[in-house]
Motif scaffolding. Structure first.
Motif, mmCIF file in Angstrom:
data_model
loop_
_atom_site.group_PDB
_atom_site.id
_atom_site.type_symbol
_atom_site.label_atom_id
_atom_site.label_comp_id
_atom_site.label_asym_id
_atom_site.label_seq_id
_atom_site.Cartn_x
_atom_site.Cartn_y
_atom_site.Cartn_z
ATOM 1 N N ILE A 1 -3.754 10.747 1.212
ATOM 2 C CA ILE A 1 -5.000 11.352 1.723
ATOM 3 C C ILE A 1 -4.773 12.818 2.066
ATOM 4 O O ILE A 1 -5.603 13.680 1.749
ATOM 5 C CB ILE A 1 -5.491 10.588 2.978
ATOM 6 C CG1 ILE A 1 -5.941 9.178 2.609
ATOM 7 C CG2 ILE A 1 -6.598 11.354 3.688
ATOM 8 C CD1 ILE A 1 -7.266 9.085 1.922
ATOM 9 N N GLY B 1 6.028 13.587 7.729
ATOM 10 C CA GLY B 1 7.117 12.740 8.213
ATOM 11 C C GLY B 1 8.426 13.211 7.605
ATOM 12 O O GLY B 1 8.976 14.234 8.011
ATOM 13 N N ALA C 1 7.221 14.404 12.148
ATOM 14 C CA ALA C 1 7.255 13.376 13.189
ATOM 15 C C ALA C 1 8.681 13.095 13.663
ATOM 16 O O ALA C 1 8.873 12.501 14.717
ATOM 17 C CB ALA C 1 6.623 12.086 12.652
ATOM 18 N N ILE D 1 -2.342 10.043 9.150
ATOM 19 C CA ILE D 1 -1.028 9.425 9.336
ATOM 20 C C ILE D 1 -1.232 7.944 9.024
ATOM 21 O O ILE D 1 -2.317 7.410 9.249
ATOM 22 C CB ILE D 1 -0.549 9.644 10.794
ATOM 23 C CG1 ILE D 1 -0.165 11.118 10.985
ATOM 24 C CG2 ILE D 1 0.596 8.711 11.158
ATOM 25 C CD1 ILE D 1 0.160 11.500 12.424
ATOM 26 N N VAL D 2 -0.210 7.272 8.500
ATOM 27 C CA VAL D 2 -0.375 5.844 8.256
ATOM 28 C C VAL D 2 0.120 5.064 9.481
ATOM 29 O O VAL D 2 1.136 5.416 10.074
ATOM 30 C CB VAL D 2 0.351 5.398 6.945
ATOM 31 C CG1 VAL D 2 1.854 5.620 7.020
ATOM 32 C CG2 VAL D 2 0.040 3.954 6.597
ATOM 33 N N GLY D 3 -0.647 4.063 9.900
ATOM 34 C CA GLY D 3 -0.216 3.171 10.968
ATOM 35 C C GLY D 3 -0.663 3.604 12.356
ATOM 36 O O GLY D 3 -1.366 4.614 12.540
ATOM 37 N N ALA E 1 -9.266 8.876 8.421
ATOM 38 C CA ALA E 1 -8.759 7.971 7.387
ATOM 39 C C ALA E 1 -7.940 6.870 8.057
ATOM 40 O O ALA E 1 -7.913 5.735 7.603
ATOM 41 C CB ALA E 1 -7.899 8.741 6.388
ATOM 42 N N LYS F 1 -7.490 4.148 9.755
ATOM 43 C CA LYS F 1 -8.313 3.037 10.250
ATOM 44 C C LYS F 1 -7.650 2.322 11.411
ATOM 45 O O LYS F 1 -8.312 1.703 12.245
ATOM 46 C CB LYS F 1 -8.611 2.065 9.107
ATOM 47 C CG LYS F 1 -7.396 1.485 8.429
ATOM 48 C CD LYS F 1 -7.742 0.797 7.111
ATOM 49 C CE LYS F 1 -7.767 1.771 5.964
ATOM 50 N NZ LYS F 1 -8.205 1.242 4.697
ATOM 51 N N ASP G 1 -12.462 6.446 5.246
ATOM 52 C CA ASP G 1 -12.225 5.255 4.435
ATOM 53 C C ASP G 1 -13.438 5.140 3.499
ATOM 54 O O ASP G 1 -14.585 5.314 3.943
ATOM 55 C CB ASP G 1 -12.152 4.033 5.377
ATOM 56 C CG ASP G 1 -11.199 2.985 4.858
ATOM 57 O OD1 ASP G 1 -10.846 3.037 3.668
ATOM 58 O OD2 ASP G 1 -10.803 2.112 5.661
ATOM 59 N N ASP H 1 -5.265 5.188 -6.416
ATOM 60 C CA ASP H 1 -3.917 5.723 -6.273
ATOM 61 C C ASP H 1 -3.733 6.071 -4.799
ATOM 62 O O ASP H 1 -4.272 7.055 -4.318
ATOM 63 C CB ASP H 1 -3.810 6.977 -7.166
ATOM 64 C CG ASP H 1 -2.438 7.606 -7.065
ATOM 65 O OD1 ASP H 1 -1.522 6.955 -6.531
ATOM 66 O OD2 ASP H 1 -2.298 8.766 -7.495
ATOM 67 N N ILE I 1 -0.739 0.957 2.148
ATOM 68 C CA ILE I 1 -2.130 0.520 1.986
ATOM 69 C C ILE I 1 -2.309 -0.199 0.639
ATOM 70 O O ILE I 1 -3.144 -1.109 0.520
ATOM 71 C CB ILE I 1 -3.125 1.691 2.161
ATOM 72 C CG1 ILE I 1 -4.573 1.203 2.074
ATOM 73 C CG2 ILE I 1 -2.903 2.794 1.201
ATOM 74 C CD1 ILE I 1 -5.616 2.281 2.349
ATOM 75 N N MET J 1 -10.656 9.430 -3.787
ATOM 76 C CA MET J 1 -10.845 9.646 -2.346
ATOM 77 C C MET J 1 -11.359 11.042 -2.016
ATOM 78 O O MET J 1 -11.823 11.290 -0.905
ATOM 79 C CB MET J 1 -9.534 9.381 -1.588
ATOM 80 C CG MET J 1 -9.201 7.924 -1.404
ATOM 81 S SD MET J 1 -10.549 6.947 -0.670
ATOM 82 C CE MET J 1 -10.688 7.669 0.969
HETATM 83 P P1 NDP Z 1 0.801 7.723 2.830
HETATM 84 O O1 NDP Z 1 1.880 6.753 3.055
HETATM 85 O O2 NDP Z 1 0.606 8.277 1.466
HETATM 86 O O3 NDP Z 1 0.981 8.977 3.832
HETATM 87 C C1 NDP Z 1 1.195 8.768 5.182
HETATM 88 C C2 NDP Z 1 1.382 10.096 5.909
HETATM 89 O O4 NDP Z 1 1.784 9.840 7.254
HETATM 90 C C3 NDP Z 1 2.487 10.962 5.324
HETATM 91 O O5 NDP Z 1 2.178 12.310 5.584
HETATM 92 C C4 NDP Z 1 3.703 10.536 6.121
HETATM 93 O O6 NDP Z 1 4.740 11.493 6.118
HETATM 94 C C5 NDP Z 1 3.086 10.382 7.494
HETATM 95 N N1 NDP Z 1 3.782 9.450 8.366
HETATM 96 C C6 NDP Z 1 4.341 8.269 8.042
HETATM 97 N N2 NDP Z 1 4.832 7.661 9.136
HETATM 98 C C7 NDP Z 1 4.569 8.489 10.180
HETATM 99 C C8 NDP Z 1 4.825 8.414 11.595
HETATM 100 N N3 NDP Z 1 5.452 7.370 12.151
HETATM 101 N N4 NDP Z 1 4.403 9.433 12.376
HETATM 102 C C9 NDP Z 1 3.773 10.495 11.842
HETATM 103 N N5 NDP Z 1 3.511 10.626 10.514
HETATM 104 C C10 NDP Z 1 3.905 9.624 9.711
HETATM 105 O O7 NDP Z 1 -0.541 7.053 3.375
HETATM 106 P P2 NDP Z 1 -2.029 7.230 2.848
HETATM 107 O O8 NDP Z 1 -2.345 8.671 2.695
HETATM 108 O O9 NDP Z 1 -2.270 6.299 1.741
HETATM 109 O O10 NDP Z 1 -2.838 6.644 4.090
HETATM 110 C C11 NDP Z 1 -2.995 7.373 5.302
HETATM 111 C C12 NDP Z 1 -4.031 6.673 6.173
HETATM 112 O O11 NDP Z 1 -5.283 6.709 5.488
HETATM 113 C C13 NDP Z 1 -3.747 5.187 6.412
HETATM 114 O O12 NDP Z 1 -4.205 4.850 7.685
HETATM 115 C C14 NDP Z 1 -4.567 4.485 5.354
HETATM 116 O O13 NDP Z 1 -4.953 3.186 5.746
HETATM 117 C C15 NDP Z 1 -5.780 5.396 5.281
HETATM 118 N N6 NDP Z 1 -6.494 5.362 4.013
HETATM 119 C C16 NDP Z 1 -5.873 5.748 2.859
HETATM 120 C C17 NDP Z 1 -6.546 5.709 1.656
HETATM 121 C C18 NDP Z 1 -5.893 6.219 0.408
HETATM 122 O O14 NDP Z 1 -6.574 6.371 -0.611
HETATM 123 N N7 NDP Z 1 -4.622 6.524 0.385
HETATM 124 C C19 NDP Z 1 -7.928 5.216 1.555
HETATM 125 C C20 NDP Z 1 -8.499 4.867 2.835
HETATM 126 C C21 NDP Z 1 -7.805 4.929 4.008
HETATM 127 P P3 NDP Z 1 5.925 11.516 4.986
HETATM 128 O O15 NDP Z 1 5.336 10.986 3.721
HETATM 129 O O16 NDP Z 1 6.274 12.988 4.934
HETATM 130 O O17 NDP Z 1 7.047 10.680 5.517
#
Ligand code: NDP
Ligand code: MG
Length: 396
Positions: free
Chosen positions: A19, A42, A63, A104-106, A126, A128, A153, A206, A211, A269
């Motif tokens: 995202i 991250g 992070a 951020i995821v999670g 994003a 959720k 989302d 993609d 997710i 997206m």
């Molecule tokens: P990605 O895994 O592609 O990216 C996650 C991002 O969060 C990266 O920048 C990662 O850093 C960072 N990250 C991971 N762990 C941590 C942490 N503990 N603390 C801080 N930053 C962290 O995820 P997505 O982009 O796919 O998804 C992101 C969010 O959006 C999620 O909540 C997902 O459910 C939601 N979402 C995503 C969609 C999509 O199309 N991808 C669609 C709808 C919702 P790094 O990679 O540098 O380690």
């Protein structure tokens, strides 16, 4: 640029993810409109530093404390500040900005998002997990600080768009679509042997690894049901799921007069991100034009709860609410970690979450406690510990 024009100050949390990168793509295409304040990531320091330099961000935050030196080195001479750690993420959320992408995821996305709301920013959500774990706290914080949350989302953006100009009490139902994920056509008996690599291949979208696996198990759709309940305030029986393998209709809203508004578009997206980025205006976006005649048909089928038992658990969480959402999400995140690490099987994930919900629901006062950052953190922690125990037992 006319008089009174001001660049929109934007920050992106999770900038290095799927995202985040799509958000950056849109910002690069309209560079003059945006002043980039903070980017966070991250482990992907190279990407974070490259984007922070290219976009002229004030600060880049990882992070992970142990990566601060690497980030400093990658940014040296650029004038972009480097920072690291959980507290630095929250501080980045507090930096004045007009618009903040929460990607951020999670559960780690919750506190930076709250910090952005506390400074009155518009939060493009994003992540959720923020609404699943702490929906009422997110909405209250937004209200208190006159801040706005815009859903990113795709299903929730679709609902939000279909609701524009409508009266809330005219809505009778919402239908969220699901692709069915990687295993929608697999024989049921093969699911237990599915590998993380197989689960991480999405038929249409993609997205990040986590997710994508959650789409195969429908834990993603489960989170989205809870997200819809918390964000829009629909009752659980108003929210339906239908499998739509083409992923072109993202959601439908049904009204009391029998009308049904569907939101249709290619699985990209950048539409939902761009809608939130320019809201309340609409802006031309680099989205493919759909050729409906070439597509020919849209198909639908009911979700089979034997294939997708996570949907049943979501119903339980939507009914109970309180801190059960934080427990559900924490248990799901750990079950997913164990599956990715090869310690438990694909179908075990749902069993683990189910057992954690049962065990922790029985704990006096846990689920009914007021939702605050502390109680959410406690419920999340207990769920993870409990999920580890249950997973270990299953791993044998
Ligand atoms: P990605 O895994 O592609 O990216 C996650 C991002 O969060 C990266 O920048 C990662 O850093 C960072 N990250 C991971 N762990 C941590 C942490 N503990 N603390 C801080 N930053 C962290 O995820 P997505 O982009 O796919 O998804 C992101 C969010 O959006 C999620 O909540 C997902 O459910 C939601 N979402 C995503 C969609 C999509 O199309 N991808 C669609 C709808 C919702 P790094 O990679 O540098 O380690
Ligand atoms: Mg979605």
């Amino acid at each position: 640029m006319g008089a009174g024009y001001r660049m929109k100050r934007v920050s992106i949390f999770g900038a290095t993810g799927s995202i985040g990168q799509n958000t950056i793509d849109l910002i690069r295409r309209d560079r003059a409109a945006f002043d980039v304040i903070a980017l966070t990531g991250g482990r992907n320091i190279d990407q974070l530093a490259a984007d922070a330099i290219a976009l002229g961000a004030d600060v880049a935050v990882t992070a992970h404390d142990d990566l601060l030196d690497d980030l400093r080195a990658a940014l040296s001479g650029s004038g972009v500040q480097a920072a690291a750690g959980t507290q630095a993420l929250i501080e980045a959320g507090s930096r004045p900005a007009d618009w903040v992408m929460s990607a951020i995821v999670g559960a780690a996305g919750l506190r930076p998002g709250l910090a952005a709301l506390e400074q009155g920013a518009t939060l493009a959500l994003a992540n959720k997990e923020s609404l699943v774990t702490a929906g009422p706290l997110m909405l209250q914080t937004a209200r208190r600080h006159d801040a706005r949350i815009l859903p990113v989302d795709s299903e929730h953006s679709a609902i939000f768009q279909a609701l524009a100009g409508e009266e809330a009490d005219a809505v009778s139902r919402v239908i969220i679509t699901a692709s069915g994920g990687a295993f929608r056509d697999w024989p049921l008996e093969d699911l237990a042997r599915a590998t993380p690599e197989q689960a991480a291949t999405h038929p249409n979208w993609d997205m990040g690894q986590r997710i994508t696996i959650d789409s195969a198990s429908m834990f993603n759709k489960a989170l989205e049901l809870i997200e819809a309940r918390e964000f829009f305030g629909f009752t659980p029986d108003q929210i339906e799921v239908v499998i739509h393998p083409e992923s072109m209709i993202h959601a439908l809203v049904g009204f009391c007069d029998g009308g049904l508004m569907a939101h249709v578009g290619p699985p990209d997206m950048r539409h939902a991100i761009g809608y939130a980025l320019y809201w309340p205006k609409r802006q031309a976006l680099p989205i493919d034009i759909l050729d409906l005649a070439a597509i020919g048909q849209f198909t639908f089928r009911p979700p089979d709860l034997r294939r997708y038992p996570a949907l049943r658990l979501a119903r339980e969480v939507m009914q109970t609410r309180g801190l059960l959402g934080a427990v559900f999400n924490g248990a799901k995140e750990r079950a997913l970690d164990h599956f990715i690490a090869g310690r438990i099987g694909f179908c075990d994930m749902c069993d683990v979450v189910d057992e954690v919900l049962t065990r922790l629901s029985a704990r006096d006062g846990l689920i009914d406690a007021e939702i605050t950052l502390d109680t959410v953190a406690k419920a999340d922690h207990l769920a993870r510990v409990c999920a580890d125990e249950v997973a270990q037992k299953r791993a044998g």
